[in-house]
Design a protein around this motif. Sequence first.
Motif, PDB file in Angstrom:
ATOM      1  N   ALA A   1       0.772  -1.077  -0.182  1.00 50.31           N
ATOM      2  CA  ALA A   1       0.260  -0.204   0.217  1.00 50.31           C
ATOM      3  C   ALA A   1       0.746   1.660   0.067  1.00 50.31           C
ATOM      4  O   ALA A   1       0.998   1.865  -1.034  1.00 50.31           O
ATOM      5  CB  ALA A   1      -0.959   0.109   1.229  1.00 50.31           C
ATOM      6  N   ALA A   2       1.991   0.959   0.690  1.00 43.35           N
ATOM      7  CA  ALA A   2       3.107   2.260   0.828  1.00 43.35           C
ATOM      8  C   ALA A   2       3.064   2.338  -0.773  1.00 43.35           C
ATOM      9  O   ALA A   2       3.262   3.601  -0.616  1.00 43.35           O
ATOM     10  CB  ALA A   2       4.114   1.762   1.954  1.00 43.35           C
ATOM     11  N   LEU A   3       3.632   1.073  -1.444  1.00 40.68           N
ATOM     12  CA  LEU A   3       4.414   1.350  -2.128  1.00 40.68           C
ATOM     13  C   LEU A   3       4.069   1.939  -3.284  1.00 40.68           C
ATOM     14  O   LEU A   3       3.956   2.866  -3.775  1.00 40.68           O
ATOM     15  CB  LEU A   3       5.420   0.102  -2.712  1.00 40.68           C
ATOM     16  N   GLY A   4       1.959   1.263  -3.813  1.00 43.12           N
ATOM     17  CA  GLY A   4       0.871   2.183  -4.407  1.00 43.12           C
ATOM     18  C   GLY A   4       0.912   3.885  -4.149  1.00 43.12           C
ATOM     19  O   GLY A   4       0.782   4.515  -5.122  1.00 43.12           O
ATOM     20  N   GLY A   5       0.915   4.015  -2.736  1.00 45.97           N
ATOM     21  CA  GLY A   5       0.791   5.311  -2.276  1.00 45.97           C
ATOM     22  C   GLY A   5       1.795   6.455  -3.176  1.00 45.97           C
ATOM     23  O   GLY A   5       1.976   7.426  -3.380  1.00 45.97           O
ATOM     24  N   VAL A   6       2.775   5.973  -3.253  1.00 41.72           N
ATOM     25  CA  VAL A   6       4.411   6.499  -3.103  1.00 41.72           C
ATOM     26  C   VAL A   6       4.593   7.142  -4.731  1.00 41.72           C
ATOM     27  O   VAL A   6       4.414   7.819  -5.337  1.00 41.72           O
ATOM     28  CB  VAL A   6       5.614   6.492  -2.803  1.00 41.72           C
ATOM     29  N   LEU A   7       4.045   5.612  -5.446  1.00 40.54           N
ATOM     30  CA  LEU A   7       3.847   5.841  -7.279  1.00 40.54           C
ATOM     31  C   LEU A   7       2.945   6.596  -7.403  1.00 40.54           C
ATOM     32  O   LEU A   7       2.823   7.608  -8.380  1.00 40.54           O
ATOM     33  CB  LEU A   7       4.354   4.101  -7.200  1.00 40.54           C
ATOM     34  N   LEU A   8       1.096   6.804  -6.490  1.00 43.45           N
ATOM     35  CA  LEU A   8       0.617   7.812  -7.161  1.00 43.45           C
ATOM     36  C   LEU A   8       0.932   8.803  -6.595  1.00 43.45           C
ATOM     37  O   LEU A   8       0.713   9.631  -7.751  1.00 43.45           O
ATOM     38  CB  LEU A   8      -0.383   6.543  -5.831  1.00 43.45           C
ATOM     39  N   SER A   9       1.612   9.110  -5.909  1.00 46.99           N
ATOM     40  CA  SER A   9       1.642  10.290  -5.607  1.00 46.99           C
ATOM     41  C   SER A   9       3.080  11.300  -6.461  1.00 46.99           C
ATOM     42  O   SER A   9       2.912  12.029  -6.876  1.00 46.99           O
ATOM     43  CB  SER A   9       2.769  10.740  -4.416  1.00 46.99           C
ATOM     44  N   THR A  10       3.386  10.173  -7.069  1.00 44.60           N
ATOM     45  CA  THR A  10       4.984  11.068  -7.924  1.00 44.60           C
ATOM     46  C   THR A  10       3.999  11.068  -9.354  1.00 44.60           C
ATOM     47  O   THR A  10       4.287  10.962 -10.140  1.00 44.60           O
ATOM     48  CB  THR A  10       6.058   8.951  -8.419  1.00 44.60           C
ATOM     49  N   ALA A  11       2.803   9.823 -10.300  1.00 44.45           N
ATOM     50  CA  ALA A  11       2.453  10.024 -11.351  1.00 44.45           C
ATOM     51  C   ALA A  11       1.300  11.754 -10.679  1.00 44.45           C
ATOM     52  O   ALA A  11       1.678  12.374 -11.875  1.00 44.45           O
ATOM     53  CB  ALA A  11       1.265   9.023 -11.128  1.00 44.45           C
ATOM     54  N   ALA A  12       1.045  11.656  -9.593  1.00 41.79           N
ATOM     55  CA  ALA A  12       1.009  13.613  -9.562  1.00 41.79           C
ATOM     56  C   ALA A  12       1.725  14.129  -9.811  1.00 41.79           C
ATOM     57  O   ALA A  12       0.886  15.102 -10.016  1.00 41.79           O
ATOM     58  CB  ALA A  12      -0.378  13.634  -8.835  1.00 41.79           C
ATOM     59  N   VAL A  13       2.919  13.844  -9.433  1.00 43.12           N
ATOM     60  CA  VAL A  13       3.834  14.992  -9.568  1.00 43.12           C
ATOM     61  C   VAL A  13       4.517  15.171 -11.285  1.00 43.12           C
ATOM     62  O   VAL A  13       4.407  15.910 -11.735  1.00 43.12           O
ATOM     63  CB  VAL A  13       5.299  14.711  -8.775  1.00 43.12           C
ATOM     64  N   ALA A  14       4.363  14.334 -11.780  1.00 40.01           N
ATOM     65  CA  ALA A  14       4.437  14.174 -12.630  1.00 40.01           C
ATOM     66  C   ALA A  14       3.020  14.141 -14.060  1.00 40.01           C
ATOM     67  O   ALA A  14       3.275  15.502 -15.279  1.00 40.01           O
ATOM     68  CB  ALA A  14       4.421  12.029 -13.404  1.00 40.01           C
ATOM     69  N   TRP A  15       1.860  14.361 -13.488  1.00 33.88           N
ATOM     70  CA  TRP A  15       1.116  14.576 -14.126  1.00 33.88           C
ATOM     71  C   TRP A  15       1.394  16.602 -14.435  1.00 33.88           C
ATOM     72  O   TRP A  15       1.400  17.116 -15.353  1.00 33.88           O
ATOM     73  CB  TRP A  15      -0.014  14.289 -13.716  1.00 33.88           C
ATOM     74  N   LEU A  16       0.905  16.687 -12.889  1.00 39.17           N
ATOM     75  CA  LEU A  16       1.120  18.383 -12.736  1.00 39.17           C
ATOM     76  C   LEU A  16       2.624  18.899 -13.400  1.00 39.17           C
ATOM     77  O   LEU A  16       2.432  20.058 -14.019  1.00 39.17           O
ATOM     78  CB  LEU A  16       2.030  18.229 -11.683  1.00 39.17           C
TER      79      LEU A  16
END
Lengths: 123, 127, 495, 318, 492
Positions: free
Chosen positions: E39-54
């Motif tokens: 779950a933590a890994l997923g969260g970090v990756l999702l957050s990374t995706a958000a950063v990338a999207w931004l």
Amino acid sequence: MDGYFGSYAVVGALLLIGVGIFAGAMTANRLLRPHRPTPEKLLTYECGVDPVGEGWAQSHVRYYVFAYLYVVFAVDAVFLFPWATVFAAPGFGVATLVEMFVFLGFIALGIVYAWRKNVLGWT
Amino acid sequence: MHVVYPAVVAALLFSVGVYGVLARRNAILVLMSVELMLNAVNLNLVAFDVWLRDRLHGGQVLTLFVIVIAAAEVGVGLAIVLAVFRNRRTVDVDRLRDLGEPEPVGASPGEPEPVGGGPDGRAGDAA
Amino acid sequence: MIPVLLVTVPLLAAAGLLVPAARRVVRGYGLAVSGLVLGLSIALAATFDYARPAAVQAEVDVAWTPGLDLRFHLGVDGISLPLVVLTALLTALCFVYLAGRPSRRMRALTVALLVLEAGMLGTFVALDLLLFFVFFEVVLVPMYFVIAVWGGPGRRAAAVKFILYTLLGSAVLLLGLLLIWAQTGTLDMVDLARTHGSGMSRGAQILAFVAVAGGLAVKAPMWPLHTWLPDAHTEAPTVGSVLLAGVLLKMGTYGLARVAVPVLPQGAEAVAPWLGAFAVIGIVYGSLACLAQRDLKRMIAFSSVGHMGFVLLGFATLTPVGMNAALFGNVAHGLITGLLFFLAGGVKDRYGTSDMTRLGGGMLGRLPYLGSLLTFAAVASLGLPGLAGFWGEMLALLGAFSPGAGLSRPLYLVFMAIGGLGTVLTAAYFLVMLSRVTHGRPDARWRDARLPDVTGYELAAWSPLVALTLVIGLWPKSLLLVTDPAVRVLLGVVP
Amino acid sequence: MNALLDTALRLVVITGAFLLLPLIVGQTEHKVMAHMQGRLGPMYAGRFHGWAQLLADGVKFAQKEDVIPAAADRRIFGIAPAVALVPYLVILVVVPVGPGLVGRDLDVGLFFVLAVLGVGVLGSIMAGWASANKYSLLGGMRVAAQLMAYELPLVLAASSVAMAAGTLSLPGIVEEWRWWWLPWQAIGAVVFFVAGLAELQRPPFDMPVADSEIIFGPYTEYAGLRFALFILAEYAGIVVLCALTTVLFLGGWHGPLLPGVLWTLIKIFLLAFVVIWVRVSYPRLREDQLQKLAWVGLVPLALLQLALTGVVKVLLAA
Amino acid sequence: MIQSIDYAAIAPPLILALAAGLVLLLDAFLGRPRAPGFAALGGVLLSTAAVAWLAVEGAGRATFCIPGELRGGGPASCSYVADRFTLVISAVMLGAAVVVVLLSMTELARGDVPAGEWYFLLLCAFAGAVALPASRDLVMLVVSLELVSLPVFVLAALRRYDGRAGEAALKLFLVSVVSTAVMLFGASLVYGVTGEIHLERIAAVLAGARFTDAVPAPGAGAPVAVAGVVLVLAGFAFKVAAVPFHFWAGDVYRGAPVPVAALLSVISKAAGFAGLILLFTLAFPALRGVWGPLVAVLAAATMTVGNLLALRQRHAVRLLAWSSVAQSGYILAPLASADRGAVPASVAYLALYAAMNMGAFAVVAVVARTRAGNELDDYRGLWAVSPWSAAALGFFLVCLAGLPPGLAGLFAKIVVFREVVAGGLGWLAIVMAINTVIGLYYYIAWAGRLFAAVRPGRAVPVTAPAGVAVAIALVATGVFSALPQLAISALG
């Protein structure tokens, strides 16, 4: 006696009155009471038997968890008050409410966690 | 009331805290000294906020957060102190030396003394 | 395109060896790759337009890191071409030598040497200051490992000393390069050489020159920054010594010719007398130190200090003659000292020692081929007319006789005189060496030792060097024709 | 001058109320408990239904010897009763009894009240610590634990009212009060009241002073007037708690027909009666039950109340 | 009046915070030990995706701005800005976060640490780390800085029956808390002088602008402002372990679990630097004359002392600790120059350093599982038994030393050198040059041990997550080596 400092001056005055009452009562007590200390009288009271060990015995810190929970949550509650006074003011609204739900949600999460982990039970 | 008064009180409070941090060896007392320092900050912030008639009340808002931070720090700090005490039966920061720099055999002169682990170890005491 | 291949082929080949499955193909692999690189360099030389050696040819210019103004800018001209060929040749010869005498952990050694080759070639073909610096640094790590893993008993200390000294040098060099960049706003060596330091104040030029030349002088090495060299050369394995002396030292002097002198003319003018002074001190010091050595390799190492002193003296004159002398001396020293280290390695392999007193004399009698090769190399190194070593020294002294405008002639005459003394001393120590090692009676202790003479591989590795020493010595114009126009352009003598 | 006189008058009235009301509550407790238990209670002192019983008690306490154990931390031991008592007096300054009838209207009155309320409990903790007695120490720790457990629901419930009213000033809250707040804030009211009881260490939350287990806990070593002051503090606490509940949840002076002040007093005494009633009716909780009740029961309820308040408030605004 | 919140802008920290909550619930209700990690890994990756999207979406977003009627004629001054700086630092943080989470999976496999709490705290720290570079006012800045710090104390102490971990945590805690207090006091003085908490408004007021009548005349509080700035600097110096506030680093890194040490040396440090950069370049540019020289001296002292201490270490983590102190010096150095490129240079170094150092820590974490002593000599001959680990570590070390083939490190140093030279700080450049050599010595000596031909110990088993962690760091470092542009021009 108005304004910020005035208000608290009144509070301070009342505080002084309170202290005065205490001091007065103790002074009266001093005049009225007898004073005949004996070693036995000054002994720490443990149901009549001689005291065992020191009074400040080290005791279990099982309350610590609660203390910690309290510190966390009570301090979180600090934010509730400023929010509570303004959230219904014009210009604020559902969004503000939702934010506070998020905030409360995190608090609730903490409690749920503590409860599940049996922190609230007696160990 | 002139802003200098609370500011000076805050400075004194802060100094008391700093003294405590530097002079006290018991971790809990150090922690309490830090609380003094933080309260000096709060006093400053609130006093300045009032004095400046800040319409955004930045000082007060920051104060609220400083209070919360202080509480969190105390909570975490006491937990750590407890854990250390359970393991070591002491919370004297001077006697926590397991991690000190090992004294190298024949350390060449001129190199700085390893702070945090020297024989007198005063440098490590600021912790 | 060829310069790019020169750099990438060894690198890719080295990377290919890292695949675990490559264990079996090692034998001959390095030889093949370095042969290919040598072929490429010869192709480069063949396609070189000798009519205009001053122009940069086979140029490749691609933006790499705009944030640093770093461009992948490669090319050769008359100055770098001989060194490129020399490098490719020496590396290939090293692999030939290794083919005949495989070392332990051959795969790793091959990787190290190939990376080393890439770095050396890159340094000579780079035309961007930062790229030059990067390649300059690339050389350090493989050489460190070559010394530290395959070296002699004192290898650890020698390797550390080598890398620390040279890294300190390159850090200072970097500062100088960055200063140039900050002042002129470009990193392109061609542009910089063309403008001859316009846009830089005299003070900045002097500062930058001191930094750049100082950094390069560690590598060259210049007295008193040479102290890493004897240890490194002595402890390094034969191929390491050969490449160290034959190529790595040249990177320092090449940098002087390519960057320091043309880009910072005013700085060069101000600092040249000091450079010359250190150079002649180095010459005399190196020679005297050689006289005091008992170890063959160590003696050759110190002789490098002396020879590089001549090269530096050539630069210090700031005249086309001197610069040509320096570049000539570079190549000659690469050939001769490379050969000397090969031979010293051969001696050490056979006798198990390179201590001259332990070797005793009589090598000519016991091992006639090896002995005569050693004699030839020593004689070439001491600067016998007709061999390669002569021209570099002679021209350097000639340059000192009439130094560039703005330099004090009497001072340079003194330098010349001291340098002349140096040549005599050089002759002295080589002759002493020869008399102790090659002549006389073989030492009794070697009577029963099995001492094979030169093998086929060794001969293959050494004879090209002998031949080139002869060719360049007898026909110096072949080299000078290539370098001279480029030197004149760099010095701004001819537009 | 007039303003000063006005203020002085208010202070005198507050002080008078502070000294009088707890005695009335105490006397009521004597009588109510007695009648609930089918007995008479004090009948002798003052002749009429023993109305002067507490005064007589006071005189008795004042004449008693003031014993401070040799092992105790004398200074803290000495001032602990004052720390327990005085805050309740100070709180009264912001409690309105009628429109404009308030010691001083602080704009952060609710904050002030909650802050000072916590100080009062400190007195018990100090007493428990300073006595150098194991039972006292145990009691002191229980007090601390209880304070911590119940402070949060108390604060949360109070903040719910503050939300509803949009102000932290107590008179302001009363002015904003409407009758339908009763059902709206019912949960909060219960939580506040229960948590307040726990803070006061009133039965059924009196395990810190449980005389059958730890011999009155923090007060084991106290005698004479200091002990009396602790008892006085308890009753003052009841008055304060009831007054606060009245002001926050029951509309303070709002009420038909009768004058506002009277309504306030009526509500306070009704609540005080409830406090006594609860004491008679419920057995003491165990320490862990107490903690569980707080964290699993009251805190979530308080949060629920907060949510409810917020939603209704926003719906009303829309 | 009402704040409209740009949820897209705050998505990265928000996702992390929600993931933290989720992890806690998962741990409490599911009871599967591996679930929180994923779950933590997923969260970090999702957050990374958000950063990338931004980042892809472009236009710097800002939210929590001062409403118009309260601006007093000043700028809008948003509290949360997702501009390029923010995104770059966030990306660095999240990249490091992925590695830390992966390393944790290996670390937690031993089972002496509660997994749910561990990942919860990790995610909290990450959320703070991602929120920090976006902060543009003192409140956000302080809160996110604490959000990064507090969980780390607990993480360090989470191995409950390990006295060393507790000691490390206590030392870290005390130092950090004191530094926070000092910094806050400085901030309160600055607030007193300027009456503003938004960085850009502080800068404006310090430069002479006035937004309210109440603020005293410009210049009146100059000495107070100077004192405030110096205190803030001291506070941050603690956070980034700059000399003379560095002494805690060795003990703490050594005592804490290796993933925590990695987190400290990269994420906490990056957070400290992000805060430092934001405050000093956005809020205090007018006082550059005061803090510029101080930062220069701090940088020089930090790199020198860090290197000298690292020089004599025999323990792997301790060496990395002191060397990362030294690296802090390099990151600080460009900030001392008034040049425009100072911040990009520092950030570039930070990014490159993060990749290399995470890699080194990842390998050390792997090796520490079989070589508990984790002395440098335990690494002798690693090449013979675990060539991949040894090669990776060798590469990272060479990178850290700043030598080819570790071009990432070389370029990082070049960038910093350029800034310092361009800023006219010749003496600092020379100090750096000398330090580069010292640093090289211990890195290369360690790297040399890997390839020594003696005493090959047991092979080092690499778990899948740890392997992935090393691979990520390796790829990042490799890419930075080939295309340093990515880091150097990250800020344009």
